[in-house]
Design a protein around this motif. Structure first.
Motif, PDB file in Angstrom:
ATOM      1  N   PHE A  42       0.805  -1.209   0.000  1.00 60.01           N
ATOM      2  CA  PHE A  42       0.000   0.000   0.000  1.00 60.01           C
ATOM      3  C   PHE A  42       0.848   1.275   0.000  1.00 60.01           C
ATOM      4  N   LEU A 222      -8.256  -5.424  -2.025  1.00 59.20           N
ATOM      5  CA  LEU A 222      -7.307  -5.648  -3.111  1.00 59.20           C
ATOM      6  C   LEU A 222      -7.996  -6.258  -4.331  1.00 59.20           C
ATOM      7  N   PHE A 225      -9.535  -3.402  -6.121  1.00 61.30           N
ATOM      8  CA  PHE A 225      -8.527  -2.650  -6.869  1.00 61.30           C
ATOM      9  C   PHE A 225      -8.192  -3.366  -8.174  1.00 61.30           C
ATOM     10  N   GLY A 229      -9.375  -1.732 -11.501  1.00 65.09           N
ATOM     11  CA  GLY A 229      -8.198  -1.248 -12.202  1.00 65.09           C
ATOM     12  C   GLY A 229      -7.971  -1.957 -13.521  1.00 65.09           C
ATOM     13  N   VAL A 298      -1.334  -7.314  -8.358  1.00 63.21           N
ATOM     14  CA  VAL A 298      -1.526  -5.898  -8.014  1.00 63.21           C
ATOM     15  C   VAL A 298      -0.502  -5.024  -8.732  1.00 63.21           C
ATOM     16  N   ALA A 302      -1.431  -1.942 -11.195  1.00 66.95           N
ATOM     17  CA  ALA A 302      -1.039  -0.585 -10.804  1.00 66.95           C
ATOM     18  C   ALA A 302      -0.211   0.093 -11.890  1.00 66.95           C
ATOM     19  N   LEU A 317      -1.713   3.030  -4.544  1.00 68.13           N
ATOM     20  CA  LEU A 317      -2.883   2.366  -5.104  1.00 68.13           C
ATOM     21  C   LEU A 317      -4.082   3.304  -5.156  1.00 68.13           C
ATOM     22  N   SER A 330     -11.048   4.774  -5.185  1.00 68.60           N
ATOM     23  CA  SER A 330      -9.855   5.266  -4.507  1.00 68.60           C
ATOM     24  C   SER A 330     -10.101   5.408  -3.012  1.00 68.60           C
ATOM     25  N   VAL A 333     -10.254   1.965  -1.360  1.00 69.01           N
ATOM     26  CA  VAL A 333      -8.923   1.379  -1.210  1.00 69.01           C
ATOM     27  C   VAL A 333      -8.161   2.044  -0.064  1.00 69.01           C
TER      28      VAL A 333
END
Length: 496
Positions: A42, A222, A225, A229, A298, A302, A317, A330, A333
């Motif tokens: 993170f 996660l 994300f 993402g 991840v 990212a 993140l 956002s 997260v």
């Protein structure tokens, strides 16, 4: 009695006088995920990808760029070698103390002290950095609700002194003063450490229940994300894939190594584990495998979501989602990071008192640190002592300085554990080993060498600070530990 006398493995089990065995393999895997998936992924992910650059453009460390996934794979391989060595020793020596206990049984007392002293860097000093990082996310969340805490209440003195941000350094002049000294304290960091310490004093099983809940929440965050993402990845962001070549991958790995610290923390729970010969190897290796897979996924998302040089942030993140216009995701997260880093604090604060407990039980630290609470059978005194020290440190310290110091201390302990497995194979080849490292010569020597290689990616300041820490530790050992060691008492039978 020599400095390299070893503690016989036969006397390492305290039986009914030790801690209560309540944890299973599932608990251990969840502890590993709780410790590993946190501040590293993170927070340090952004610096590992983008590098560290001063305000004047001077490059302090090169970033890996999208090749960050290779940094994660490199570290996963290095940690896997160390993890196998941990698993062999943990199954043979199911005692609180982790690498300290293993070193005492394989390489001797002086090496055990050095490793134990290095582990204090991993757990206590590392937790200071995690607490400060937690406070940053927590403060941001409060701001989202319109609650803005004064800067002097959310930034420690040394954190402000080391900052390159003019707005933060301005706090030196604007903060209230006491006897002419600016009052700069990180109260959220202090508060979360105090709360975690109070929880841990309730007992091991109660703490792991809370950890399990937080681990589930962080996995959900996660997953959010990754799913959100992945729907907004721009393949152009993967070019150039490795902008700084292997140098960037190497230095990126040294930075993000903090993300892997913690899988070994579950070995400190050996005396509280049911059937440790079976469950400890499962917990150590299973937890590391799950975490490595999560990191690679991840990292791919990212660096594909935004250009890698835009990830340089304390909350990479959340920032990546924000830059992509996904503000709601956002915020979620960021909230998840608060929960995730709370779990890291919990597991590290769980591990450190057990290092103190093991060292005190061997006479290398004062006797009060070896006392167990009669009700919970946990090291209540050292849990409280650790909480006080970490809380005070997080109140005023700079997190950036502690990350490197934590990494180098942990890598040193990993290297010693790898060598310890080989030494014990040579000295006691016939001793039963519930889990055996395959290709032991290759795994142990390559594992130790790989740890040293990653250490070389850390700055000179980390090496100097580590050297100073070790000098202080050796001075304490010869002033107290050497003279009070249980191994030197009449009737003891050290191995040689």
């Amino acid at each position: 009695m020599g400095l390299f006398d070893r503690k016989p493995i036969a006397v390492l089990d305290d039986g009914e006088h030790g801690m209560r065995r309540t944890l299973g393999a599932g608990d251990l895997i969840m502890l590993a995920i709780g410790a590993v998936i946190g501040a590293g992924i993170f927070s340090s992910l952004g610096t590992a990808a983008a590098g560290e650059v001063l305000a004047d453009g001077t490059v302090v460390r090169y970033g890996a760029g999208p090749a960050l996934v290779l940094s994660f794979i490199l570290l996963g391989a290095v940690c896997a070698l160390a993890a196998m060595c941990y698993a062999e020793l943990a199954s043979m020596i199911p005692q609180a103390g982790s690498a300290y206990a293993y070193s005492y049984a394989t390489l001797g007392e002086i090496v055990a002290w050095v490793v134990g002293w290095a582990l204090i860097l991993e757990y206590a000093v590392g937790n200071v950095a995690v607490a400060i990082g937690w406070a940053g996310y927590f403060t941001s969340l409060l701001s989202g609700f319109g609650i803005d805490l004064p800067g002097w209440m959310t930034h420690g003195y040394w954190n402000v002194k080391a900052s390159g941000d003019p707005a933060i350094r301005a706090l030196l002049d604007s903060a209230p003063r006491l006897a002419g000294v600016p009052i700069l304290v990180n109260l959220p960091a202090f508060g979360v450490v105090a709360a975690i310490t109070m929880l841990l004093m309730q007992g091991a099983k109660e703490s792991t229940r809370v950890n399990n809940i937080m681990v589930i929440l962080k996995r959900v965050v996660l997953a959010l994300f990754v799913i959100v993402g992945a729907m907004h990845i721009d393949p152009a962001n993967y070019k150039p894939f490795a902008p700084n070549g292997f140098r960037g991958i190497h230095q990126g790995a040294a930075i993000v190594f903090f993300a892997y610290i913690g899988f070994d923390a579950i070995s400190t729970a050996a005396e509280e584990t049911r059937n440790p010969q079976r469950n400890l190897p499962i917990g150590i290796l299973g937890g590391l495998a799950v975490c490595t897979l999560i990191y690679v996924i991840v990292g791919l998302v990212a660096t594909g979501l935004v250009p890698y040089d835009q990830l340089r942030s304390a909350d990479p993140l959340a920032k990546a989602l924000s830059l992509a216009g996904l503000d709601t995701a956002s915020w979620i997260v960021a909230a998840g990071a608060v929960v995730s880093m709370s779990a890291v604090l919990l597991v590290f604060q769980y591990g450190q008192p057990r290092i103190f407990y093991a060292m005190a039980r061997d006479g290398l630290l004062p006797k009060f640190a070896a006392k167990l609470d009669p009700k919970t059978r946990t090291p209540r005194v050292t849990t409280l002592l650790t909480g006080v020290l970490v809380a005070l440190g997080s109140l005023v310290a700079d997190d950036a300085a502690t990350y490197d110091l934590t990494n180098i201390g942990t890598l040193a302990a990993f290297a010693v554990v790898c060598l310890g497995v080989l030494v014990l194979r040579i000295r006691e080849p016939d001793r039963p080993r519930p889990f055996k490292v395959p290709f032991v010569w290759a795994v142990t020597l390559i594992g130790a060498g790989a740890c040293v290689f990653v250490m070389q990616g850390l700055p000179a300041s980390a090496w100097m600070a580590f050297g100073a820490w070790m000098v202080i530790g050796l001075a304490l050992y010869f002033a107290y530990g050497y003279r009070n060691s249980v191994l030197r008492r009449p009737g003891s039978t050290p191995s040689r």
